[in-house]
Design an enzyme around this catalytic site. Structure first.
Site, PDB file in Angstrom:
ATOM      1  N   ASP A   1       0.846  -1.199   0.000  1.00  0.00           N
ATOM      2  CA  ASP A   1       0.000   0.000   0.000  1.00  0.00           C
ATOM      3  C   ASP A   1       0.885   1.254   0.000  1.00  0.00           C
ATOM      4  OD1 ASP A   1      -2.133   1.670   0.210  1.00  0.00           O
ATOM      5  OD2 ASP A   1      -2.743   1.045   2.223  1.00  0.00           O
TER       6      ASP A   1
ATOM      7  N   LYS B 261       0.990   3.928  -1.977  1.00  0.00           N
ATOM      8  CA  LYS B 261       0.340   5.204  -2.335  1.00  0.00           C
ATOM      9  C   LYS B 261       1.342   6.167  -2.987  1.00  0.00           C
ATOM     10  CE  LYS B 261      -3.387   4.929   1.075  1.00  0.00           C
ATOM     11  NZ  LYS B 261      -2.923   4.033   2.149  1.00  0.00           N
TER      12      LYS B 261
ATOM     13  N   ASP C 207       4.398  10.774  -6.565  1.00  0.00           N
ATOM     14  CA  ASP C 207       5.433  11.694  -7.054  1.00  0.00           C
ATOM     15  C   ASP C 207       5.465  11.713  -8.582  1.00  0.00           C
ATOM     16  OD1 ASP C 207       7.713  13.389  -7.073  1.00  0.00           O
ATOM     17  OD2 ASP C 207       8.296  12.550  -5.130  1.00  0.00           O
TER      18      ASP C 207
HETATM   19  O1  S5P Z   1      -8.727   5.585   2.372  1.00  0.00           O
HETATM   20  C1  S5P Z   1      -8.044   4.702   2.834  1.00  0.00           C
HETATM   21  C2  S5P Z   1      -7.149   3.994   2.046  1.00  0.00           C
HETATM   22  C3  S5P Z   1      -6.416   2.964   2.614  1.00  0.00           C
HETATM   23  S1  S5P Z   1      -5.453   2.015   1.578  1.00  0.00           S
HETATM   24  N1  S5P Z   1      -8.173   4.348   4.143  1.00  0.00           N
HETATM   25  C4  S5P Z   1      -7.448   3.346   4.710  1.00  0.00           C
HETATM   26  O2  S5P Z   1      -7.637   3.087   5.904  1.00  0.00           O
HETATM   27  N2  S5P Z   1      -6.540   2.650   3.950  1.00  0.00           N
HETATM   28  C5  S5P Z   1      -5.702   1.586   4.547  1.00  0.00           C
HETATM   29  O3  S5P Z   1      -6.536   0.555   5.045  1.00  0.00           O
HETATM   30  C6  S5P Z   1      -4.842   2.062   5.715  1.00  0.00           C
HETATM   31  O4  S5P Z   1      -3.566   2.450   5.251  1.00  0.00           O
HETATM   32  C7  S5P Z   1      -4.784   0.847   6.612  1.00  0.00           C
HETATM   33  O5  S5P Z   1      -3.695   0.005   6.252  1.00  0.00           O
HETATM   34  C8  S5P Z   1      -6.060   0.078   6.317  1.00  0.00           C
HETATM   35  C9  S5P Z   1      -7.172   0.301   7.321  1.00  0.00           C
HETATM   36  O6  S5P Z   1      -6.817  -0.213   8.557  1.00  0.00           O
HETATM   37  P1  S5P Z   1      -7.875  -0.359   9.778  1.00  0.00           P
HETATM   38  O7  S5P Z   1      -7.036  -0.859  10.909  1.00  0.00           O
HETATM   39  O8  S5P Z   1      -8.464   0.983  10.026  1.00  0.00           O
HETATM   40  O9  S5P Z   1      -8.897  -1.378   9.317  1.00  0.00           O
END
Ligand code: S5P
Length: 402
Positions: A233, A235, A238
């Site tokens: 992940d 993201k 750049d």
């Molecule tokens: O909008 C987003 C995009 C991502 S990829 N919101 C997020 O929470 N994520 C990812 O999903 C975040 O980086 C984390 O690894 C996961 C959510 O984790 P949780 O513990 O809140 O379920």
């Protein structure tokens, strides 16, 4: 059901070939439902299968989505003595001006029957109109909707999306684990324990202590054995040339082991194009972040739409989107939703949670990403199984039941 499918093929209701749909999509399958009107026995057989599939839903009335599903609904109504409702496309300009015709009282429950669902727009319109008339709509049954497996056949589905959709269909799981733990050792233990339950294992390599080459080699071995895909992940956000170096080089050498990565849309398509060039296999891909689950995210409205549009410049590499709603109705893209827990709420740090039923069942996205909902549980395996069950049930409720 198999006999019925054979007959549908015989009488050319179901056809295989290359068809350009009304929406402009090219499909390898076409359902010409009107052909069935010449075969009343087949129509009754299909109506009976729909009745069987909808048995556990309690309903008192039946309504077909106009026009082609009307004979199906009529057949169900006559055979099972269920009062029929007809939803007009437009309210009459004279007489009663009613948009829903038939005998009913508000509070009654109605089954909606549709012949073919591509995007579900007509069904949702019908559901809204019936609800406005005071009816309850527990279940929508369709004679044909696109499953994950069917979507792999679309020529516009990217190679990584095809891998993911086939894996989800075969393994019967649409759960991605967000393995946000402290160390690589912990991540490996999680992958070993929960691997059989998930379709993707998502990490933030730069947040894992002890990262080295042996970690990703061991992770890849577990992924192969338990059949899940590796998701970094990262993201990327750049300019193209830097994004490419971040993908291929440094400590993490992401392109060497990740099947899929995330890319922000903010810098435009150059990062995507550079990553595609640097990709170690044409089967790998990326998800564009088109919406975010956290409070106050700026990825909304025109930004979200532009992010979805941008994917088209890189169709073979972009597998779909990170999003919290159905940002596109094109079934070739896979929609991946983070911010999921069995109970709605937040984490006190901006994260917002929706349930699997809400995102897969009602909002119509495809994969749930779950981190702390599973990681913080006392029994991680049982909890991962509960998420798997909830998300799969929500998916099955969305596609054809027969
Ligand atoms: O909008 C987003 C995009 C991502 S990829 N919101 C997020 O929470 N994520 C990812 O999903 C975040 O980086 C984390 O690894 C996961 C959510 O984790 P949780 O513990 O809140 O379920």
């Amino acid at each position: 059901m198999d006999e019925c499918t054979d007959r549908l093929l015989d009488v050319q209701v179901l056809k295989f070939g290359t068809y350009t749909l009304r929406t402009g999509l090219v499909s390898p399958v076409y359902v010409d439902f009107r052909e069935i009107f010449g075969f009343p026995d087949l129509l009754c057989e299909l109506a009976e299968l729909i009745f069987q599939a909808s048995r556990e839903a309690q309903y008192e009335l039946v309504c077909g989505v106009p026009y082609t599903a009307l004979p199906l609904a009529t057949c169900l109504s006559i055979t099972h003595r269920l009062p029929l409702l007809i939803r007009r496309k437009e309210a009459k300009g004279y007489g009663t001006k009613r948009i829903v015709e038939g005998k009913f009282v508000p509070g009654q429950t109605c089954l909606i029957v549709e012949d073919v669902v591509t995007f579900g727009t007509s069904i949702l319109d019908t559901a809204r109109i019936l609800q406005q008339a005071g009816l309850k709509v527990p279940r929508i049954i369709s004679a044909a909707a696109m499953s994950y497996g069917q979507r792999t056949l679309l020529p516009t589905t990217a190679p990584f999306a095809t891998r993911l959709l086939s894996l989800m269909e075969e393994k019967r799981t649409n759960v991605a684990l967000a393995a946000d733990v402290l160390s690589c050792a912990e991540a490996l233990a999680l992958a070993e324990e929960l691997g059989p339950e998930i379709c993707m294992f998502k990490i933030h390599a730069d947040a894992l202590g002890g990262f080295d080459e042996s970690f990703h080699l061991r992770l890849a071995e577990i992924a192969k054995r338990h059949r899940f895909l590796l998701f970094e992940d990262r993201k990327f956000a750049d300019i193209g040339s830097v994004a490419r170096r971040q993908y291929e080089g440094g400590i993490f050498r992401i392109s060497h082991w990740a099947d899929v990565v995330t890319v922000h849309a903010v810098a435009g398509p150059s990062a995507l194009l550079s990553l595609q060039e640097a990709c170690s296999s044409t089967d790998n891909g990326a998800f564009i972040v088109s919406e975010m689950s956290c409070q106050g995210s700026l990825a909304v409205g025109n930004y979200t739409q532009a992010a979805v549009e941008m994917a088209k410049v890189c169709r073979d590499f972009v597998a779909g989107f990170i999003c919290t709603s159905r940002v596109t109705t094109d079934p070739s893209w896979v929609l991946v939703t983070p911010g999921v827990k069995l109970q709605e709420g937040g984490d006190g740090q901006g994260q917002q949670y929706l349930t699997p039923e809400e995102v897969i069942g009602r909002r119509g996205t495809d994969v749930i990403v779950v981190g702390r909902g599973i990681i913080d549980a006392d029994d991680r395996l049982a909890t991962a199984q509960a998420y798997r069950h909830a998300a799969w049930q929500a998916y099955e409720g969305r596609v054809a039941q027969i």
